[in-house]
Write an enzyme that holds these catalytic residues in place. Sequence first.
Site, PDB file in Angstrom:
ATOM      1  N   HIS A 295      -2.060  -2.292  -9.920  1.00 41.05           N
ATOM      2  CA  HIS A 295      -3.091  -1.730  -9.048  1.00 41.05           C
ATOM      3  C   HIS A 295      -4.288  -2.671  -9.025  1.00 41.05           C
ATOM      4  CE1 HIS A 295      -5.775   1.190  -7.213  1.00 41.05           C
ATOM      5  NE2 HIS A 295      -4.678   1.813  -6.843  1.00 41.05           N
TER       6      HIS A 295
ATOM      7  N   ASP B 264       2.333   5.822  -6.652  1.00 40.10           N
ATOM      8  CA  ASP B 264       3.573   5.847  -5.879  1.00 40.10           C
ATOM      9  C   ASP B 264       4.821   5.994  -6.739  1.00 40.10           C
ATOM     10  OD1 ASP B 264       2.631   5.565  -3.208  1.00 40.10           O
ATOM     11  OD2 ASP B 264       1.999   3.547  -3.761  1.00 40.10           O
TER      12      ASP B 264
ATOM     13  N   HIS C 178       0.879  -1.189   0.000  1.00 43.63           N
ATOM     14  CA  HIS C 178       0.000   0.000   0.000  1.00 43.63           C
ATOM     15  C   HIS C 178       0.911   1.231   0.000  1.00 43.63           C
ATOM     16  CE1 HIS C 178      -3.469   2.393   0.593  1.00 43.63           C
ATOM     17  NE2 HIS C 178      -3.808   2.103   1.836  1.00 43.63           N
TER      18      HIS C 178
HETATM   19  N1  COA Z   1       5.481  -5.929 -10.628  1.00 41.10           N
HETATM   20  C1  COA Z   1       5.468  -7.061 -11.327  1.00 41.10           C
HETATM   21  N2  COA Z   1       4.358  -7.784 -11.524  1.00 41.10           N
HETATM   22  C2  COA Z   1       3.202  -7.328 -10.989  1.00 41.10           C
HETATM   23  C3  COA Z   1       3.169  -6.129 -10.251  1.00 41.10           C
HETATM   24  C4  COA Z   1       4.359  -5.427 -10.080  1.00 41.10           C
HETATM   25  N3  COA Z   1       4.389  -4.294  -9.392  1.00 41.10           N
HETATM   26  N4  COA Z   1       1.906  -5.898  -9.847  1.00 41.10           N
HETATM   27  C5  COA Z   1       1.185  -6.922 -10.297  1.00 41.10           C
HETATM   28  N5  COA Z   1       1.954  -7.782 -10.978  1.00 41.10           N
HETATM   29  C6  COA Z   1       1.549  -9.017 -11.623  1.00 41.10           C
HETATM   30  C7  COA Z   1       1.527 -10.139 -10.593  1.00 41.10           C
HETATM   31  O1  COA Z   1       2.762 -10.775 -10.483  1.00 41.10           O
HETATM   32  C8  COA Z   1       0.454 -11.010 -11.144  1.00 41.10           C
HETATM   33  O2  COA Z   1       0.989 -11.710 -12.254  1.00 41.10           O
HETATM   34  P1  COA Z   1       0.636 -13.227 -12.536  1.00 41.10           P
HETATM   35  O3  COA Z   1      -0.849 -13.228 -12.821  1.00 41.10           O
HETATM   36  O4  COA Z   1       1.506 -13.583 -13.686  1.00 41.10           O
HETATM   37  O5  COA Z   1       0.972 -13.971 -11.274  1.00 41.10           O
HETATM   38  C9  COA Z   1      -0.575 -10.020 -11.687  1.00 41.10           C
HETATM   39  O6  COA Z   1       0.199  -8.864 -12.044  1.00 41.10           O
HETATM   40  C10 COA Z   1      -1.649  -9.636 -10.677  1.00 41.10           C
HETATM   41  O7  COA Z   1      -1.035  -9.125  -9.509  1.00 41.10           O
HETATM   42  P2  COA Z   1      -1.594  -9.246  -8.031  1.00 41.10           P
HETATM   43  O8  COA Z   1      -0.490  -9.012  -7.047  1.00 41.10           O
HETATM   44  O9  COA Z   1      -2.388 -10.507  -7.877  1.00 41.10           O
HETATM   45  O10 COA Z   1      -2.591  -8.038  -8.007  1.00 41.10           O
HETATM   46  P3  COA Z   1      -3.299  -7.435  -6.715  1.00 41.10           P
HETATM   47  O11 COA Z   1      -4.510  -6.741  -7.216  1.00 41.10           O
HETATM   48  O12 COA Z   1      -3.455  -8.441  -5.632  1.00 41.10           O
HETATM   49  O13 COA Z   1      -2.196  -6.413  -6.203  1.00 41.10           O
HETATM   50  C11 COA Z   1      -0.835  -4.574  -5.888  1.00 41.10           C
HETATM   51  C12 COA Z   1      -2.161  -5.069  -6.457  1.00 41.10           C
HETATM   52  C13 COA Z   1      -0.841  -3.064  -5.925  1.00 41.10           C
HETATM   53  C14 COA Z   1      -0.669  -5.029  -4.432  1.00 41.10           C
HETATM   54  C15 COA Z   1       0.327  -5.125  -6.758  1.00 41.10           C
HETATM   55  O14 COA Z   1       0.198  -4.631  -8.071  1.00 41.10           O
HETATM   56  C16 COA Z   1       1.685  -4.803  -6.177  1.00 41.10           C
HETATM   57  O15 COA Z   1       2.170  -5.517  -5.305  1.00 41.10           O
HETATM   58  N6  COA Z   1       2.333  -3.690  -6.685  1.00 41.10           N
HETATM   59  C17 COA Z   1       3.612  -3.283  -6.157  1.00 41.10           C
HETATM   60  C18 COA Z   1       3.426  -2.489  -4.870  1.00 41.10           C
HETATM   61  C19 COA Z   1       2.789  -1.147  -5.116  1.00 41.10           C
HETATM   62  O16 COA Z   1       3.192  -0.398  -5.982  1.00 41.10           O
HETATM   63  N7  COA Z   1       1.791  -0.810  -4.297  1.00 41.10           N
HETATM   64  C20 COA Z   1       1.126   0.478  -4.329  1.00 41.10           C
HETATM   65  C21 COA Z   1      -0.260   0.368  -4.864  1.00 41.10           C
HETATM   66  S1  COA Z   1      -0.984   1.972  -5.116  1.00 41.10           S
END
Ligand code: COA
Length: 373
Positions: free
Chosen positions: A258, A309, A219
């Site tokens: 996201h 971010d 987050h």
């Molecule tokens: N880098 C690389 N791959 C990513 C990614 C990232 N930042 N964000 C998502 N993905 C990929 C995942 O690996 C997954 O791939 P797969 O289907 O091949 O396994 C797919 O995209 C879905 O991701 P998931 O983590 O299940 O999505 P979510 O909706 O649960 O998570 C976040 C959303 C924001 C937690 C996630 O995108 C993330 O961890 N981002 C990095 C942290 C971040 O920037 N957070 C701030 C959010 S405003």
Amino acid sequence: MFAKEGLEGVVAARTGLSRIDGEKGELSYRGYSIHDLARHSDFEECVHLLWYGELPTRAQLAETRREMAAQRALHPDALEILRRFARDASPMDMLRTVVSALAIHDPDVHESTREANLRKGVRLTAVMPTVVTAHERLRKGKEPLAPDPSLSHAANFLYMLTGTRPDDLGTRALDVAMLLQLDHGLNASTFAARVTGGTLADMHAAITSAIGTLKGPLHGGANHDVMVMLRTIGEVDKAADFVRTELLQKKKIPGFGHRVYKTLDPRAIHLRDLSERLGKSRGQEKWFQMSVVIEKTCKEMKNLNANVDFYAASTYYLLGFEMDLFTPIFACSRAPGWIAHVIEQHTDNRLIRPLEEYIGPPERPYVPLDKRG
Ligand code: COA
């Protein structure tokens, strides 16, 4: 019926505060597009909009500014906590602790009428940047600075950090960055604030819960991790290879992806612009240039889009904030949104209490201690 993991797709609150269209990449506050607000409005005006539902008149805006500027000073007990823990606590832990402690002397702590919540909202919003900057100065062996009521919220934030009045670009950059993070639907920290508010616990309890939730790297903590990554990469020509390797190893790139946006986060557009302008004006263009390469590589390899971010990180860095202050700035920006959600929750409150599916062992007889192997 079991909801998807992470409650994805579940609608768990009604709100009149912000509207997100994740498919189209749209965000608005009370019906006003974030793009118009980022171009023409400012933090205090948007706080008024969220709390009162309408853009303020000139007189109302002056009053909101005056009220907030008057509440920036820290209670001496809060200052004592900061002095005691300044060198040991992380800024996010310090902010959470002091916000919790501020309840002790708040005259409205046990009252949760709309009026009392607004008064607490003003005090909390006004004082949080003072907490962050006082801690920052104390841990560096400097004395905290008294807030300057003649400055805007963003300008005073920068002034309390550095001791010098910021230039117009710096002030506008922080103002817009904070405005863009004011509210964002039922994100994790806002949900935490509503859950706590929904028990009819007080405003300080709800904001303390929200700050704790924002801390996580999935987050608000992501902005810090972005800057760590940029500094690790170090040079523009190493950025593409770094990201390729990380993605091939299935690692997550901070500042990308996201839960709601399936396209570019609209806030990132403005932060990208601020990062570029600040980089040029400060003679440090490499952070922005590196960021552009990372964004392009993530898009090409995994169709991943930058979130709020990503460019916030280089923007804050160029404004002179230490990396571990990025998430506390996010907290200061989001606090009025949390406050608005708690007030909204209270207007038609029902305890938030979902169900669970039990997956543990079946019922079994208790085994006395001396019979256990
Ligand atoms: N880098 C690389 N791959 C990513 C990614 C990232 N930042 N964000 C998502 N993905 C990929 C995942 O690996 C997954 O791939 P797969 O289907 O091949 O396994 C797919 O995209 C879905 O991701 P998931 O983590 O299940 O999505 P979510 O909706 O649960 O998570 C976040 C959303 C924001 C937690 C996630 O995108 C993330 O961890 N981002 C990095 C942290 C971040 O920037 N957070 C701030 C959010 S405003």
